[in-house]
Write a protein that holds these residues in place. Structure first.
Motif, PDB file in Angstrom:
ATOM      1  N   PHE A 147      10.768  71.816  30.252  1.00 26.29           N
ATOM      2  CA  PHE A 147      10.212  71.507  31.850  1.00 26.29           C
ATOM      3  C   PHE A 147      11.983  71.508  32.717  1.00 26.29           C
ATOM      4  O   PHE A 147      12.094  72.488  33.390  1.00 26.29           O
ATOM      5  CB  PHE A 147      10.606  70.032  32.500  1.00 26.29           C
ATOM      6  CG  PHE A 147      10.317  69.466  33.781  1.00 26.29           C
ATOM      7  CD1 PHE A 147       8.709  70.416  34.625  1.00 26.29           C
ATOM      8  CD2 PHE A 147      11.386  68.546  34.005  1.00 26.29           C
ATOM      9  CE1 PHE A 147       8.924  69.610  35.706  1.00 26.29           C
ATOM     10  CE2 PHE A 147      10.903  68.855  35.564  1.00 26.29           C
ATOM     11  CZ  PHE A 147      10.089  68.807  36.241  1.00 26.29           C
ATOM     12  N   GLY A 149      14.701  73.161  31.412  1.00 24.82           N
ATOM     13  CA  GLY A 149      15.217  74.387  31.289  1.00 24.82           C
ATOM     14  C   GLY A 149      15.007  75.095  31.663  1.00 24.82           C
ATOM     15  O   GLY A 149      16.139  76.556  32.226  1.00 24.82           O
ATOM     16  N   ALA A 150      14.400  75.108  32.859  1.00 24.22           N
ATOM     17  CA  ALA A 150      14.191  76.576  34.012  1.00 24.22           C
ATOM     18  C   ALA A 150      13.630  75.654  35.533  1.00 24.22           C
ATOM     19  O   ALA A 150      12.565  76.496  35.886  1.00 24.22           O
ATOM     20  CB  ALA A 150      13.048  77.551  33.545  1.00 24.22           C
ATOM     21  N   GLN A 151      14.722  75.233  36.008  1.00 21.11           N
ATOM     22  CA  GLN A 151      14.881  75.154  37.073  1.00 21.11           C
ATOM     23  C   GLN A 151      15.549  75.645  38.106  1.00 21.11           C
ATOM     24  O   GLN A 151      16.644  75.227  38.548  1.00 21.11           O
ATOM     25  CB  GLN A 151      14.212  72.981  37.036  1.00 21.11           C
ATOM     26  CG  GLN A 151      13.463  72.404  36.336  1.00 21.11           C
ATOM     27  CD  GLN A 151      12.260  72.575  37.478  1.00 21.11           C
ATOM     28  OE1 GLN A 151      12.085  72.101  38.217  1.00 21.11           O
ATOM     29  NE2 GLN A 151      10.767  72.842  36.468  1.00 21.11           N
ATOM     30  N   PRO A 152      15.237  75.058  39.948  1.00 17.48           N
ATOM     31  CA  PRO A 152      15.902  75.382  40.670  1.00 17.48           C
ATOM     32  C   PRO A 152      16.820  74.537  40.864  1.00 17.48           C
ATOM     33  O   PRO A 152      16.521  73.591  41.605  1.00 17.48           O
ATOM     34  CB  PRO A 152      15.058  75.883  41.733  1.00 17.48           C
ATOM     35  CG  PRO A 152      13.855  74.962  41.467  1.00 17.48           C
ATOM     36  CD  PRO A 152      13.631  75.532  40.265  1.00 17.48           C
ATOM     37  N   TRP A 156      16.221  70.256  42.835  1.00 18.65           N
ATOM     38  CA  TRP A 156      16.759  68.865  42.428  1.00 18.65           C
ATOM     39  C   TRP A 156      18.319  68.655  42.965  1.00 18.65           C
ATOM     40  O   TRP A 156      18.274  67.230  43.559  1.00 18.65           O
ATOM     41  CB  TRP A 156      16.983  69.109  40.966  1.00 18.65           C
ATOM     42  CG  TRP A 156      15.568  69.519  40.506  1.00 18.65           C
ATOM     43  CD1 TRP A 156      15.281  70.673  39.557  1.00 18.65           C
ATOM     44  CD2 TRP A 156      14.879  68.788  40.284  1.00 18.65           C
ATOM     45  NE1 TRP A 156      14.023  70.513  39.680  1.00 18.65           N
ATOM     46  CE2 TRP A 156      13.485  68.957  39.658  1.00 18.65           C
ATOM     47  CE3 TRP A 156      15.223  67.557  40.729  1.00 18.65           C
ATOM     48  CZ2 TRP A 156      12.558  68.776  39.397  1.00 18.65           C
ATOM     49  CZ3 TRP A 156      13.857  66.201  40.151  1.00 18.65           C
ATOM     50  CH2 TRP A 156      12.310  67.430  39.910  1.00 18.65           C
TER      51      TRP A 156
ATOM     52  N   ILE B 242      13.740  82.027  40.344  1.00 17.56           N
ATOM     53  CA  ILE B 242      14.914  81.540  40.527  1.00 17.56           C
ATOM     54  C   ILE B 242      16.019  81.980  40.974  1.00 17.56           C
ATOM     55  O   ILE B 242      16.548  81.790  42.049  1.00 17.56           O
ATOM     56  CB  ILE B 242      14.905  80.439  39.273  1.00 17.56           C
ATOM     57  CG1 ILE B 242      14.413  79.659  38.869  1.00 17.56           C
ATOM     58  CG2 ILE B 242      16.643  80.009  39.312  1.00 17.56           C
ATOM     59  CD1 ILE B 242      14.704  78.827  38.000  1.00 17.56           C
ATOM     60  N   LEU B 292       7.194  76.938  35.750  1.00 14.47           N
ATOM     61  CA  LEU B 292       7.084  76.065  34.066  1.00 14.47           C
ATOM     62  C   LEU B 292       5.758  77.071  33.460  1.00 14.47           C
ATOM     63  O   LEU B 292       5.833  77.357  32.443  1.00 14.47           O
ATOM     64  CB  LEU B 292       6.861  75.057  34.742  1.00 14.47           C
ATOM     65  CG  LEU B 292       6.895  73.595  34.234  1.00 14.47           C
ATOM     66  CD1 LEU B 292       8.169  73.670  33.458  1.00 14.47           C
ATOM     67  CD2 LEU B 292       6.414  72.606  34.687  1.00 14.47           C
TER      68      LEU B 292
END
Lengths: 343, 308
Positions: A147, A149-152, A156, B242, B292
């Motif tokens: 989850f 590992g690749a979030q903007p 956040w 992203i 995701l």
């Protein structure tokens, strides 16, 4: 022995930096941008345009520009790599090196603290999930790694601001590094926390940490899942090796076996520090913007959007230099930790 | 970051002997991922056509919060049965009166075009160059690898920002910038795999039968070397989304008012600190879920190919 190893690696690093310098120099000149027009405005007269072009040195042949960027030509004063000034910023007129010296410590402080905390979380969690595959810690680590590992990260950061500043009121507004009512400690290292401690200023130390709380939380949240995953992999590889099998056969407790495996798993983890330092350094650009910290990322955004060529060249070079130095440092640590590594 | 191995219990892999389809159908992560991937492609194609409001025109209602969640079923029923003259603002409106829901579902056109375009171009070019570099080991390919090393030592975000800002912020330039930034990964992956495959018996056999080296490279080695690149591709699409949104967030990407998730977050960020959360929270949820979804699909692809 180790001296020769370091010297050779330094030599390679200098060559790599030269490669980066040449690449960024030609890259920004190949792209169809008109920095002169950006600087004098669209309605400027032709004379003003020509005047600005001469002042920036853009009327000269590219080879001349390259020589003065490298500091090998003497005709236009402080304008080069060789004397370390990195040229003068086209927007502020100050030496780029001095400007970066002001902005870089902010970023390094954030990234270093964030990485430290990430490892403090990731190592126990990674170990726990490796020693009991399929257990509760393993499941948490797996879902979290997939989850987070690749979030903007900037998004956040904003969510944390909304939650901790607007709703709960326990974080300061995301506007700077320190409470504006406090007098900043004088600059020694540029790291606010370290400078405060050196001068015995407890008030600024607490305020600086308070302002760093959310930026660090943002970076830790995004990166620690990936670190946990890699620690877990290293740990599993170590647990499957022959000497661990032997330790098990000897009837050692699970805890003792874990300790032996951890030592073997930590050596590759040193390499992880290098990888994730680079990742966080790159991610710091947007996180700094969210919290208005005034670090190297914000400096990069400002100079790129205003077509400030000397500043752009300086930023890319310095960021490349920081990563190269960290890799060098880690290789030396690695060589000390693992006696099998040849210099 | 690029490695998505490590499902729970991977230390003692149990061999699943069912067919591929049966395995995929019982993989919940994969199913969720596929749904998200299809939704993102569907919205990229039809999002602006099905959005209830014009994503570029103000509705006149400024900063309306989204309706409370418990009223959604009733609102949905009223909208579908035609009892309302205007559709509700599901996600509220931002400070210039734009409908956030319409913009969130119109944004994939920009985001997915750029991210998929950039990732696809870097996959194709990177695989081709990697095949060359792995098969012909001479000074030219060696030189190419050094250039790719230098490119890889650049900070990704800053490089992309330079490329886009200095070449103009059109969609085409964003695609090319992403392609350039991600190509070295594919070159390196393919080259390593080609070099590993070249020493296999089947290459020797093909040579012995009298095939030309180039035929072997294209017909035999290339298909066998594609797996790592395809896995990397699904991860790269996620990172590219992203990156695209991040570039717009800092003001070096898609120009507002074109609907795009990153620039929507940036526009809403100024109001977030005052408690107006909806203009930036919803586009962020969209990014988060999309990335995701691609990660889930990539994870399953990798697990499948590792078993065989």
């Amino acid at each position: 022995m180790i001296g020769r190893f370091v010297l050779r690696r330094l030599g390679i690093a200098v060559l790599q930096l030269l490669g980066v310098a040449l690449a960024v120099f030609f890259l920004i000149r190949l792209l169809p941008a008109d920095p002169v027009a950006r600087l004098v405005g669209l309605n400027a007269s032709e004379e003003a345009y020509a005047q600005a072009e001469r002042t920036l040195g853009l009327d000269r042949p590219v080879v001349d520009q390259l020589l003065s960027f490298l500091g090998l030509s003497s005709d236009r004063g402080a304008d080069g790599l060789a004397d370390g000034s990195l040229g003068l910023s086209w927007v502020t007129g100050d030496p780029v090196f001095l400007e970066i010296g002001r902005f870089l410590p902010v970023t390094l402080e954030l990234v270093t603290l964030a990485l430290l905390i990430s490892f403090l979380i990731a190592i126990p969690l990674g170990m726990a999930s490796a020693t009991r595959p399929g257990g509760i810690a393993d499941r948490i680590a797996f879902v979290w790694g997939l989850f987070a590992g690749a979030q903007p990260d900037y998004w956040w950061g904003l969510l944390f601001v909304f939650l901790f500043f607007f709703i709960l009121g326990i974080a300061p507004p995301p506007l700077g590094r320190i409470d504006p009512l406090l007098i900043e400690p004088s600059v020694i290292t540029g790291f606010l926390t370290v400078d405060s401690l050196l001068q015995g200023r407890l008030d600024t130390f607490v305020s600086a940490l308070h302002h760093l709380m959310l930026p660090i939380l943002t970076q830790v949240f995004v990166v620690s899942g990936a670190i946990t995953k890699m620690v877990r992999q290293n740990m599993i590889r170590a647990l499957q090796s022959d000497y661990i099998l032997y330790a098990r056969c000897c009837g050692l407790s699970r805890r003792a076996v874990g300790r032996y495996a951890l030592r073997a798993a930590l050596t590759p983890a040193v390499t992880l520090v290098g990888i994730f330092y680079g990742v966080l350094l790159s991610a710091a650009v947007t996180v700094e913007l969210v919290f208005s910290l005034g670090g190297i990322g914000e400096y990069a955004i400002r100079s790129i959007l205003s077509f400030d060529y000397p500043a752009i060249q300086g930023v890319v070079l310095i960021v490349a230099l920081v990563s190269l130095l960290i890799y060098l440092l880690l290789d030396i640590i690695h060589a000390y930790l693992d006696p099998r590594v040849k210099y | 970051m690029t490695d998505l191995t490590g499902a729970p219990g991977a230390a003692l892999p149990a061999v699943d002997r069912r067919g591929l389809l049966a395995r995929l159908r019982s993989d919940r992560f994969f199913l969720v991922g596929v749904v998200i991937v299809f939704l993102s492609l569907f919205l990229a194609a039809f999002g602006p056509l099905i959005s209830p409001y014009d994503p570029l025109r103000s509705t006149g209602e400024i900063s309306t919060p989204p309706p409370p969640i418990e009223t959604w079923p009733r609102l949905l029923y009223e909208t579908v049965s035609g009892q309302r003259e205007a559709p509700p603002h599901w996600f509220g409106t931002d400070q210039s009166g734009l409908d956030v829901f319409s913009r969130v579902i119109s944004a994939p056109r920009a985001d997915m075009t750029i991210a998929l375009g950039g990732a696809l171009i870097s996959l194709v070019i990177g695989t081709f160059l990697g095949l060359l570099a792995g098969f012909y080991r001479n000074w030219a390919t060696e030189f190419m690898m050094r250039i790719s090393d230098v490119l890889q030592s650049f900070p990704v975000f800053i490089t992309a920002m330079i490329l886009v800002a200095l070449s103009g912020r059109q969609t085409g330039n964003l695609v090319l910038a992403l392609a350039l930034v991600y190509t070295p990964i594919f070159v390196r992956l393919t080259r390593a795999e080609v070099m590993a495959q070249s020493s296999r018996g089947y290459v020797q056999a093909a040579l012995a039968v009298g095939n030309s080296r180039w035929t072997i490279a294209i017909k035999h080695v290339l298909p066998n070397s594609l797996v790592p690149s395809l896995v990397q591709m699904s991860v790269t699409v996620g990172f590219a989304i992203i990156l695209t949104a991040g570039l717009s967030f800092v003001g070096a990407g898609v120009r507002p008012p074109t609907p795009e998730w990153g620039s929507m977050i940036s526009i809403g960020a100024q109001q977030l600190i005052l408690g107006e959360w909806w203009p930036s929270v919803f586009p962020g949820v969209a990014i988060s879920l999309t990335v995701l979804g691609y990660a889930f699909v990539g994870h399953t692809i990798e697990a499948e190919f590792r078993e065989t």
